[in-house]
Design a protein around this motif. Structure first.
Motif, PDB file in Angstrom:
ATOM      1  N   ARG A   1       0.840  -1.198   0.000  1.00  0.00           N
ATOM      2  CA  ARG A   1       0.000   0.000   0.000  1.00  0.00           C
ATOM      3  C   ARG A   1       0.885   1.262   0.000  1.00  0.00           C
ATOM      4  NH1 ARG A   1      -3.840  -2.034  -1.958  1.00  0.00           N
ATOM      5  NH2 ARG A   1      -5.690  -2.771  -0.861  1.00  0.00           N
ATOM      6  N   ALA A   2       1.992   1.233   0.760  1.00  0.00           N
ATOM      7  CA  ALA A   2       2.895   2.385   0.779  1.00  0.00           C
ATOM      8  C   ALA A   2       3.485   2.624  -0.609  1.00  0.00           C
ATOM      9  CB  ALA A   2       3.987   2.166   1.813  1.00  0.00           C
ATOM     10  N   ALA A   3       3.858   1.546  -1.308  1.00  0.00           N
ATOM     11  CA  ALA A   3       4.370   1.686  -2.668  1.00  0.00           C
ATOM     12  C   ALA A   3       3.301   2.269  -3.586  1.00  0.00           C
ATOM     13  CB  ALA A   3       4.841   0.330  -3.183  1.00  0.00           C
ATOM     14  N   GLU A   4       2.074   1.844  -3.385  1.00  0.00           N
ATOM     15  CA  GLU A   4       0.958   2.398  -4.154  1.00  0.00           C
ATOM     16  C   GLU A   4       0.822   3.895  -3.875  1.00  0.00           C
ATOM     17  OE1 GLU A   4      -3.836   2.142  -3.741  1.00  0.00           O
ATOM     18  OE2 GLU A   4      -2.795   0.201  -3.822  1.00  0.00           O
ATOM     19  N   GLY A   5       1.021   4.282  -2.623  1.00  0.00           N
ATOM     20  CA  GLY A   5       0.939   5.697  -2.261  1.00  0.00           C
ATOM     21  C   GLY A   5       2.009   6.524  -2.940  1.00  0.00           C
ATOM     22  N   VAL A   6       3.245   6.005  -2.983  1.00  0.00           N
ATOM     23  CA  VAL A   6       4.330   6.725  -3.654  1.00  0.00           C
ATOM     24  C   VAL A   6       4.015   6.897  -5.139  1.00  0.00           C
ATOM     25  CG1 VAL A   6       6.752   6.590  -4.353  1.00  0.00           C
ATOM     26  CG2 VAL A   6       6.105   6.025  -2.007  1.00  0.00           C
ATOM     27  N   ALA A   7       3.567   5.819  -5.775  1.00  0.00           N
ATOM     28  CA  ALA A   7       3.249   5.900  -7.196  1.00  0.00           C
ATOM     29  C   ALA A   7       2.110   6.884  -7.463  1.00  0.00           C
ATOM     30  CB  ALA A   7       2.878   4.512  -7.726  1.00  0.00           C
ATOM     31  N   ALA A   8       1.085   6.878  -6.613  1.00  0.00           N
ATOM     32  CA  ALA A   8      -0.057   7.774  -6.808  1.00  0.00           C
ATOM     33  C   ALA A   8       0.335   9.230  -6.594  1.00  0.00           C
ATOM     34  CB  ALA A   8      -1.187   7.377  -5.853  1.00  0.00           C
ATOM     35  N   LEU A   9       1.139   9.490  -5.575  1.00  0.00           N
ATOM     36  CA  LEU A   9       1.587  10.864  -5.332  1.00  0.00           C
ATOM     37  C   LEU A   9       2.449  11.362  -6.487  1.00  0.00           C
ATOM     38  CD1 LEU A   9       2.426  10.569  -1.536  1.00  0.00           C
ATOM     39  CD2 LEU A   9       0.760  12.155  -2.512  1.00  0.00           C
ATOM     40  N   THR A  10       3.329  10.491  -7.002  1.00  0.00           N
ATOM     41  CA  THR A  10       4.179  10.875  -8.129  1.00  0.00           C
ATOM     42  C   THR A  10       3.323  11.178  -9.357  1.00  0.00           C
ATOM     43  OG1 THR A  10       5.975   9.486  -7.289  1.00  0.00           O
ATOM     44  CG2 THR A  10       6.085  10.150  -9.597  1.00  0.00           C
ATOM     45  N   ALA A  11       2.330  10.344  -9.610  1.00  0.00           N
ATOM     46  CA  ALA A  11       1.446  10.568 -10.761  1.00  0.00           C
ATOM     47  C   ALA A  11       0.662  11.866 -10.620  1.00  0.00           C
ATOM     48  CB  ALA A  11       0.488   9.387 -10.915  1.00  0.00           C
ATOM     49  N   ALA A  12       0.429  12.282  -9.364  1.00  0.00           N
ATOM     50  CA  ALA A  12      -0.301  13.531  -9.121  1.00  0.00           C
ATOM     51  C   ALA A  12       0.604  14.758  -9.190  1.00  0.00           C
ATOM     52  CB  ALA A  12      -0.985  13.468  -7.760  1.00  0.00           C
ATOM     53  N   GLY A  13       1.903  14.541  -9.448  1.00  0.00           N
ATOM     54  CA  GLY A  13       2.806  15.661  -9.639  1.00  0.00           C
ATOM     55  C   GLY A  13       3.696  15.999  -8.460  1.00  0.00           C
TER      56      GLY A  13
ATOM     57  N   LEU B   1      12.829  -2.139   3.090  1.00  0.00           N
ATOM     58  CA  LEU B   1      11.453  -1.644   3.023  1.00  0.00           C
ATOM     59  C   LEU B   1      11.372  -0.387   2.175  1.00  0.00           C
ATOM     60  CD1 LEU B   1       8.470  -1.413   3.946  1.00  0.00           C
ATOM     61  CD2 LEU B   1       9.321  -0.222   5.993  1.00  0.00           C
ATOM     62  N   THR B   2      12.250   0.580   2.435  1.00  0.00           N
ATOM     63  CA  THR B   2      12.159   1.845   1.700  1.00  0.00           C
ATOM     64  C   THR B   2      12.496   1.666   0.228  1.00  0.00           C
ATOM     65  OG1 THR B   2      14.428   2.480   2.310  1.00  0.00           O
ATOM     66  CG2 THR B   2      12.627   3.209   3.762  1.00  0.00           C
ATOM     67  N   ALA B   3      13.421   0.746  -0.079  1.00  0.00           N
ATOM     68  CA  ALA B   3      13.736   0.487  -1.486  1.00  0.00           C
ATOM     69  C   ALA B   3      12.514  -0.067  -2.205  1.00  0.00           C
ATOM     70  CB  ALA B   3      14.904  -0.489  -1.582  1.00  0.00           C
ATOM     71  N   ARG B   4      11.806  -0.970  -1.554  1.00  0.00           N
ATOM     72  CA  ARG B   4      10.595  -1.542  -2.150  1.00  0.00           C
ATOM     73  C   ARG B   4       9.520  -0.477  -2.326  1.00  0.00           C
ATOM     74  NH1 ARG B   4       6.744  -6.286   0.562  1.00  0.00           N
ATOM     75  NH2 ARG B   4       5.037  -6.115  -0.955  1.00  0.00           N
ATOM     76  N   VAL B   5       9.342   0.360  -1.320  1.00  0.00           N
ATOM     77  CA  VAL B   5       8.279   1.368  -1.353  1.00  0.00           C
ATOM     78  C   VAL B   5       8.597   2.472  -2.361  1.00  0.00           C
ATOM     79  CG1 VAL B   5       7.160   3.177   0.014  1.00  0.00           C
ATOM     80  CG2 VAL B   5       7.455   0.884   0.981  1.00  0.00           C
ATOM     81  N   ALA B   6       9.857   2.917  -2.403  1.00  0.00           N
ATOM     82  CA  ALA B   6      10.233   3.987  -3.333  1.00  0.00           C
ATOM     83  C   ALA B   6      10.132   3.514  -4.777  1.00  0.00           C
ATOM     84  CB  ALA B   6      11.648   4.473  -3.029  1.00  0.00           C
ATOM     85  N   GLY B   7      10.548   2.264  -5.021  1.00  0.00           N
ATOM     86  CA  GLY B   7      10.469   1.729  -6.374  1.00  0.00           C
ATOM     87  C   GLY B   7      11.157   2.626  -7.378  1.00  0.00           C
ATOM     88  N   GLU B   8      10.528   2.818  -8.528  1.00  0.00           N
ATOM     89  CA  GLU B   8      11.082   3.674  -9.582  1.00  0.00           C
ATOM     90  C   GLU B   8      10.605   5.110  -9.471  1.00  0.00           C
ATOM     91  OE1 GLU B   8       9.958   1.874 -13.230  1.00  0.00           O
ATOM     92  OE2 GLU B   8      11.198   0.077 -12.949  1.00  0.00           O
ATOM     93  N   HIS B   9       9.739   5.365  -8.504  1.00  0.00           N
ATOM     94  CA  HIS B   9       9.094   6.675  -8.457  1.00  0.00           C
ATOM     95  C   HIS B   9       9.669   7.604  -7.389  1.00  0.00           C
ATOM     96  CE1 HIS B   9       6.013   5.056 -11.129  1.00  0.00           C
ATOM     97  NE2 HIS B   9       5.897   4.020 -10.314  1.00  0.00           N
ATOM     98  N   GLY B  10      10.029   7.081  -6.226  1.00  0.00           N
ATOM     99  CA  GLY B  10      10.430   7.911  -5.109  1.00  0.00           C
ATOM    100  C   GLY B  10      11.935   8.028  -4.961  1.00  0.00           C
ATOM    101  N   VAL B  11      12.360   9.003  -4.181  1.00  0.00           N
ATOM    102  CA  VAL B  11      13.764   9.170  -3.792  1.00  0.00           C
ATOM    103  C   VAL B  11      13.959   8.390  -2.501  1.00  0.00           C
ATOM    104  CG1 VAL B  11      15.565  10.810  -3.135  1.00  0.00           C
ATOM    105  CG2 VAL B  11      13.834  11.465  -4.841  1.00  0.00           C
ATOM    106  N   ASP B  12      14.805   7.383  -2.532  1.00  0.00           N
ATOM    107  CA  ASP B  12      14.958   6.479  -1.395  1.00  0.00           C
ATOM    108  C   ASP B  12      16.072   6.967  -0.473  1.00  0.00           C
ATOM    109  OD1 ASP B  12      15.080   4.383   0.373  1.00  0.00           O
ATOM    110  OD2 ASP B  12      15.947   2.955  -1.060  1.00  0.00           O
ATOM    111  N   LEU B  13      15.689   7.403   0.739  1.00  0.00           N
ATOM    112  CA  LEU B  13      16.669   7.805   1.756  1.00  0.00           C
ATOM    113  C   LEU B  13      16.700   6.815   2.916  1.00  0.00           C
ATOM    114  CD1 LEU B  13      16.262  11.695   2.050  1.00  0.00           C
ATOM    115  CD2 LEU B  13      17.736  10.363   0.531  1.00  0.00           C
ATOM    116  N   GLY B  14      16.170   5.625   2.711  1.00  0.00           N
ATOM    117  CA  GLY B  14      16.160   4.644   3.793  1.00  0.00           C
ATOM    118  C   GLY B  14      17.557   4.360   4.311  1.00  0.00           C
TER     119      GLY B  14
END
Length: 339
Positions: free
Chosen positions: A199-211, A225-238
């Protein structure tokens, strides 16, 4: 000042610490190892003593005569004039008061439902002269006030931390360049209070898609965990930040999306709006982010309500996993723009 549990709890005691500091020559924060980082950032704290307390720590050590004697000696060496014990509604201050009394502390204040005998000099009775559903910072302030300490003029009683230049430089190196960002912090010290990784990964993707530019933060043990959640969309500082530099990263965010865990209170302490993924295992009236704009997401009537469970007792974690990425996008928009 004594607060023996986690960083979030210590942050919530910050206004009470400032009240005591306004009327005392020196304030020593006696905290558990899980609260050491936060204690080091609190304005008004002159020194920190770490005590892994067997009746407070989530993974309690055994109680031994040798360790107790060594602790009594450490506390006696402080030569403290008094102690203010800060506890939540489900904790007893009396074992702590006994140790402090053995260390020679002459005046002790705390809230206790149990008869304290000679362990306390000043006692607040929860449910009688201390309301049951006070937010934790206000509960702590009420205890400090009964001890004779009040916030100084001009102090608004909100949470606060000191973020030094080194922490700000570290945060700037981690996030070079310019641009606004939203922080999503997926982990939590208590598993029942965390949004599930998918769900957190879904949140990152949705926020990125929203700009939104999304920065994902996490403790050193949460790098996978943070690498999985950030995926290709977020900046991972885990695993990239200490507690001070995390505060600086949060301070630069437009908003923070986080569960009921220490970084939620750290975000509040640096004055950033919080979208709180709040599992109702503890009451939001007491534990929701304090003193900042906030939106609570999650089913507050879920079957886990009030259980204080550390692991979700309901299959599927419905209280939080019913929250989708689109819900977070809507909440961030509302908290920033009133959308």
């Amino acid at each position: 000042m004594v607060r023996l549990d986690s960083d979030g709890d210590v942050l919530l005691s910050g206004p009470a610490v400032r009240a005591v500091a306004a009327g005392a020559d020196e304030v020593v924060a006696v905290v558990g190892p899980r609260g050491r980082q936060a204690a080091g950032l609190l304005p008004g704290v002159d020194d920190v003593v770490v005590w892994r307390c067997a009746w407070v720590d989530a993974e309690p050590p055994p109680v031994t005569r040798e360790d107790t004697a060594a602790l009594v000696d450490t506390l006696a060496a402080l030569d403290a004039d008094e102690a203010v014990i800060l506890t939540s509604f489900h904790q007893s201050p009396l074992p702590t008061a006994l140790v402090l009394r053995l260390a020679g502390v002459p005046r002790i204040t705390a809230a206790s439902v149990d008869y304290p005998g000679s362990l306390l000099d000043v006692r607040l009775r929860p449910g009688e002269d201390l309301p049951e559903d006070l937010p934790e910072p206000e509960r702590a302030l009420a205890i400090a006030d009964r001890a004779g300490y009040a916030l100084p003029p001009g102090d608004d009683g909100r949470l606060a931390v000191t973020v030094d230049d080194a922490a700000r430089r570290e945060a700037a190196e981690l996030l070079p360049g310019t641009g606004d960002y939203v922080v999503l912090h997926p982990g939590a010290s208590v598993p029942a209070r965390a949004w599930s990784p998918h769900r957190a990964a879904e949140g990152v993707a949705a926020l990125t898609a929203a700009g939104y530019r999304v920065v994902v933060t996490g403790a050193p043990g949460e790098a996978a965990l943070t690498a999985r959640v950030a995926g290709e969309h977020g900046v991972d500082l885990g695993g990239c930040t200490g507690f001070g530099s995390l505060a600086a990263v949060l301070a630069g965010a437009r908003a923070v999306v986080v569960g009921n865990t220490g970084p939620a209170h750290l975000a509040a302490a640096v004055g950033v709006p919080v979208v709180s993924l709040f599992a109702p295992v503890v009451p939001p009236e007491r534990w929701a982010p304090y003193g900042v704009r906030r939106i609570l997401l999650g089913d507050q009537g879920a079957p886990c309500r009030g259980t204080r469970a550390r692991t979700c007792p309901v299959p599927g974690h419905p209280c939080l996993d019913s929250v989708r990425g689109a819900d977070v996008v809507t909440a961030v928009g509302e908290i920033l723009h009133g959308e």
